[in-house]
Design a protein around this motif. Structure first.
Motif, short mmCIF file in Angstrom:
data_model
loop_
_atom_site.label_atom_id
_atom_site.label_comp_id
_atom_site.label_asym_id
_atom_site.label_seq_id
_atom_site.Cartn_x
_atom_site.Cartn_y
_atom_site.Cartn_z
N LEU A 19 -1.95 9.03 2.82
CA LEU A 19 -2.14 7.64 2.39
C LEU A 19 -1.12 6.73 3.05
O LEU A 19 -1.43 5.61 3.45
N ALA A 20 0.12 7.24 3.14
CA ALA A 20 1.17 6.40 3.73
C ALA A 20 0.86 6.12 5.18
O ALA A 20 1.03 4.99 5.66
N ALA A 23 0.58 4.14 -2.61
CA ALA A 23 0.37 5.53 -2.22
C ALA A 23 1.35 6.45 -2.95
O ALA A 23 0.98 7.53 -3.43
N PHE A 41 0.24 12.04 -0.17
CA PHE A 41 1.12 10.89 0.05
C PHE A 41 1.25 10.58 1.53
O PHE A 41 1.13 9.44 1.96
N SER A 89 0.27 9.44 -5.46
CA SER A 89 0.65 10.84 -5.23
C SER A 89 1.40 11.41 -6.43
O SER A 89 1.15 12.56 -6.82
N ALA A 107 -2.87 -1.31 -5.27
CA ALA A 107 -3.48 -1.34 -3.95
C ALA A 107 -4.56 -2.42 -3.87
O ALA A 107 -4.59 -3.22 -2.92
N ALA A 150 -1.72 3.56 5.28
CA ALA A 150 -1.20 2.25 4.91
C ALA A 150 -0.42 1.63 6.06
O ALA A 150 -0.52 0.44 6.32
N LEU A 200 0.82 -1.21 0.00
CA LEU A 200 0.00 0.00 0.00
C LEU A 200 0.85 1.26 0.00
O LEU A 200 0.47 2.29 -0.57
#
Lengths: 100, 309, 187, 370
Positions: free
Chosen positions: C105-106, A11, C102, A15, A44, C109, A7
């Protein structure tokens, strides 16, 4: 290779794609940004499927994403061509008729 | 039901590459001999050797403002493609890579020809080479969909995407017998990805060699070798898909695979001498209005037979 | 171990190639960087045992990028010599926004409590996918197919300039059609 | 010498030859092609593909510049020969072979050129100008490409300056290299008699051979190299006086061409020229129809000329242009370059090349307009 690392990579791809979609001026380059985001999305979904719930319906979702990509590309190319024909330009800024 | 081939260790990869190379060399020798006979010279068979010597001795060159990275990738790519295709072709009881989606794998690889041929044309920064690259894509738009649907027919008939199972499914009757349309379209596709014979306008004389206009020395050798290797790999892949795999009397299965591949390859090489080029602009309509419906009908027929049987 | 190394190698390739799309100064390089990124992700999907989807990603995207490169050359007029491409506008906002996304999301995650695997892996993933597609979800997939076909047609109609009236005349009876260059079937 | 010597010998035995014909020296070019073929050499399609640059005739200043440029593009090992007349061909080819085989000399040549070769592309690089509308009304970037004067199977001396959309010719201007130079004051015979002597009437064998040469070019451009090879063999038979062999072979070629439905399918309906259009453009009246018709017309004319009495031209290959430009052999029709430019506009490069080859060009006239 765990669900977290997959993931994380996804990501990063999303981005970078977002940066491209926001920053580019040319329609085709904006499309490339969107493609890259979808690329991250594919990774993902594939990762989640494998690590969390490996039943076949998850893969169907992936196929739908791929189909959506195809549709996006085909329409994108058509719009770019029409825009080019009408405006002699392929920049997104010149197609701002509907922006408030 | 014949046994489904088993994967062998990766250490056998050089052997597979060697076999592919041998087939490609045989194709080059045959082509040289046929060309020599047509031109009335005796040195026909030696042509390929001479050509290799010539290109090895020749200096590599580049053009002003060439995109050298992409150019070199394109030139060497065809050879890599051919090697990747043969990894899923079973040789009798053995296969290098027993992928359960082998048919789609080959399909994905043949699309790479679009990238490699176009890049070779683009990278040189020469108008003729670029025109050649465009011509290849124009051909690609016409042959690719029929080729994909042609590969569907044997997969549907065998109810599997695994190449070994497709080969094993034709013990009674070779697929070429009852799906001739798919076979012919497949062969056209192979000829097209090898930029061979009727599909060679991308390398046309009228644009000074098109995609290859600026290639010299080793770069040209790699590109030309890649074309022969693709032709050989395509012929080899036709064996499990349409020609019954290793089935045949007396000889062992692996020998039959090689024999069948060689015969088909010879046919494809010979074809080039018999027919003029198919111009992309006229072939486009044929691809979409004749080949595509024909091969779809073939698929329908196969599906009906499979469900009915 | 090998799987992990391959995965990380592919991850680096995928992300760097993705970045390269917006950094390199030539259209051909941009579109083939994207193709490379897709190939890397396709191979990662193969590592995640979804063979069919992985191979399909590679197949579709390489083809698409081949077309993309031609499009870009047609519209933007590039050749290998003309490597000056700066088409960025509004980079000021784009960079912080994407960095923010980012990080978000990171964080998700890394810190979300991901459940452990539920259900068992199907015996043959591809066959299971096929059954799934053609079984209960057949209607959905048939609809997707129709949507895609409709997209092709409408895309061509949108982009094309000449209509059938240009080709066949006002009463659609002109044969052969008035094309600038005759096709191969002789209509 | 060992390995590298053996390599050099083997490579030289299969050399590729780029032949450049100065307008008016077609007999020399044909002799070079024939003798190179006998040695097992092949004709190159581009400088990158060539080992030997063979210039037939003495080029004027403009063509000399082109030749010098091409010479730089030969990758090397390379050899250049200048052949002035058909009888000098054998010696020149021997010389080229010796030069190619001389490895130390080739090393020096290579060292004298800076670094790895960096050359201009022959068709011009893919430089772009600003856009204009294509035939579908779409604005596209335009490539400026000069077709000729050196291209495989291209009429000697002809230059077409084209504007390309992708590979579609939207506009073309024709010219002839070195117009007004030397003895070619009035025009440039392309396959007409040799200009070294006075203007003379080509004999029937030569006329037939010219037609066969043009047929070979058209067939080669259509991608049918075997048939093209046959046409070249007939041409050579005619020129060395083996009339009977030539007529039988010619009949065979005609049968093969007529039976190939694929060739017919590929050449039909392109480059249609009605007779009023021909008259307007100043082209010979027997060029009516499409490329396929003109190919068969060429074969018919070759047959008639080959069957005619030796020594004199029974009839011109096409409508004989009365009062053609001086310097052009009598009995040879003259094609105005502007007409060539006008028939290729609107077609893609491949089709345009077929159309140009189908015009059965024997001599190019003076350029009257741009």
């Amino acid at each position: 290779m765990t669900v977290r690392t997959v993931l994380l990579v996804a990501a990063a791809l999303i981005s970078v794609g977002l940066y491209g979609a926001l920053s580019q001026q040319v329609v085709v380059m904006v499309m490339m940004g969107l493609e890259l985001m979808l690329n991250g999305l594919i990774l993902a979904v594939a990762g989640l499927w494998w690590f969390c719930a490996p039943d076949p319906s998850g893969q169907v979702l992936l196929l739908v994403v791929l189909a959506a990509m195809t549709v996006e590309m085909a329409m994108g190319f058509a719009v770019a061509t029409s825009l080019h024909r009408l405006r002699r330009s392929d920049l997104t800024d010149t197609a701002a008729d509907l922006s408030g | 039901m014949a046994e489904v081939p088993a994967a062998v260790s990766g250490g056998w990869a050089p052997v597979a590459a060697g076999l592919l190379g041998t087939l490609a060399v045989a194709a080059a020798l045959l082509d040289g001999a046929l060309a020599g006979r047509a031109a009335g010279v005796r040195s026909g068979m030696g042509r390929s050797a001479g050509e290799v010597a010539r290109l090895l001795r020749q200096r590599r060159r580049t053009t002003v403002a060439a995109d050298r990275l992409l150019w070199r990738i394109g030139g060497a790519g065809l050879l890599v493609m051919a090697l990747m295709i043969v990894t899923v072709v079973p040789l009798g009881r053995w296969t290098l890579f027993d992928l359960d989606v082998g048919v789609v794998w080959v399909n994905a690889l043949d699309v790479l020809a679009w990238a490699f041929v176009w890049l070779t044309g683009w990278g040189a920064n020469s108008a003729y080479a670029l025109v050649g690259g465009y011509r290849f894509l124009a051909h690609g738009l016409a042959y690719e969909l029929p080729l994909m649907f042609a590969l569907v027919a044997p997969a549907v008939a065998a109810s599997s995407l695994r190449v070994g199972e497709v080969a094993a499914a034709q013990q009674g009757l070779w697929f070429v017998v009852w799906m001739p349309v798919a076979f012919v379209v497949y062969c056209l596709g192979v000829v097209a990805i090898a930029v061979w014979g009727p599909f060679s306008p991308a390398l046309g004389r009228d644009v000074a060699g098109g995609v290859t206009a600026e290639l010299s020395g080793v770069d040209r050798l790699l590109f030309l070798a890649g074309r022969y290797a693709l032709l050989a790999a395509g012929a080899a892949f036709a064996v499990p898909m349409f020609l019954g795999g290793g089935a045949g009397p007396l000889l062992p299965a692996w020998a039959w695979v090689l024999v069948k591949a060689t015969v088909l390859l010879a046919g494809l090489v010979w074809l080039r001498r018999r027919v003029p080029a198919l111009r992309p602009d006229v072939f486009m309509e044929v691809g979409w209005l004749v080949l595509l419906p024909a091969v779809l009908l073939q698929d329908l027929l196969v599906a009906v037979v499979v469900i009915g049987g | 171990m090998v799987t992990h190394l391959v995965f990380w190698g592919l991850a680096v390739v995928a992300v760097l190639a993705g970045v390269a799309v917006f950094v390199v100064n030539s259209m051909a390089r941009a579109s083939y960087s994207l193709a490379l990124s897709f190939i890397a992700v396709g191979l990662q999907v193969l590592l995640l045992q979804q063979l069919y989807v992985g191979v399909l990603v590679i197949l579709m995207m390489v083809m698409e990028m081949a077309i993309m490169a031609v499009y870009m050359n047609m519209f933007m007029g590039m050749n290998p010599a003309m490597m000056s491409m700066n088409m960025v506008h509004g980079a000021r906002h784009a960079l912080p926004v994407s960095v923010g996304v980012f990080l978000l999301l990171a964080a998700g995650a890394l810190f979300a409590p991901w459940p452990s695997r539920r259900g068992s892996l199907p015996e043959d993933v591809t066959a299971a996918l096929g059954t799934e597609l053609m079984g209960p979800k057949m209607l959905a997939m048939a609809a997707v197919g129709v949507v895609m076909a409709a997209t092709i047609v409408s895309g061509v109609v949108l982009a094309a300039h000449r209509t059938r009236y240009d080709r066949f005349g006002d009463d659609l009876r002109r044969r052969p059609a008035a094309d600038p260059q005759p096709g191969g079937v002789g209509r | 010498m060992g390995v590298s010597g053996a390599l050099a010998r083997l490579a030289t035995r299969h050399a590729h030859l780029l032949v450049i014909e100065v307008p008016g020296h077609w007999l020399t070019r044909v002799a070079v092609e024939r003798q190179a073929g006998v040695r097992g050499w092949r004709l190159a399609v581009s400088p990158a593909d060539a080992d030997i640059l063979a210039v037939c005739g003495s080029p004027g200043p403009e063509l000399a510049l082109v030749v010098a440029n091409l010479w730089e593009q030969l990758p090397g090992p390379r050899a250049r020969i200048d052949v002035a007349a058909p009888e000098l061909v054998a010696a020149a080819l021997d010389q080229a072979e010796a030069t190619l085989r001389d490895t130390p000399r080739q090393r020096r040549d290579s060292a004298g050129r800076d670094g790895p070769g960096r050359d201009e592309a022959p068709g011009g690089d893919a430089a772009l100008a600003h856009g204009s509308e294509d035939r579908d009304g779409l604005e596209m970037d335009v490539l400026h490409v000069r077709l000729g004067p050196v291209l495989p199977d291209w009429p000697a001396g002809l230059v077409l300056r084209t504007h390309l959309h992708g590979d579609l010719i939207v506009e073309a201007q024709a010219g002839v290299v070195d117009v007004g130079q030397g003895g070619l004051a009035g025009g440039a015979p392309v396959v007409g008699g040799d200009t070294s002597g006075e203007a003379r009437r080509p004999d029937a064998g030569e006329l037939a051979a010219q037609r066969c040469d043009n047929v070979a070019r058209l067939l080669a451009l259509a991608g049918w190299s075997d048939a093209a090879g046959l046409a070249r063999a007939i041409r050579d038979h005619l020129l060395i006086g083996e009339r009977s062999a030539a007529t039988t072979e010619l009949a065979r070629l005609r049968r093969r061409v007529r039976r190939s439905w694929l060739l017919r399918w590929s050449l039909r309906r392109v480059g249609l020229l009605p007779s009023d259009e021909l008259a307007r453009l100043g082209l010979a009246p027997n060029l009516t129809g499409d490329v396929w018709d003109r190919l068969n017309g060429m074969l018919d004319r070759a047959t008639i000329a080959a069957g005619g009495p030796a020594g004199v031209a029974a009839r011109g290959p096409a409508g004989v242009a009365a009062g053609g430009p001086t310097g052009v052999a009598a009995g040879v029709p003259v094609t105005p370059p502007a007409a060539v430019a006008s028939v290729v506009s609107g077609w893609d490069v491949a089709t345009a090349r077929l159309i140009v080859a189908s015009l059965d060009i024997a001599a190019l006239g003076v350029v009257t307009d741009g």
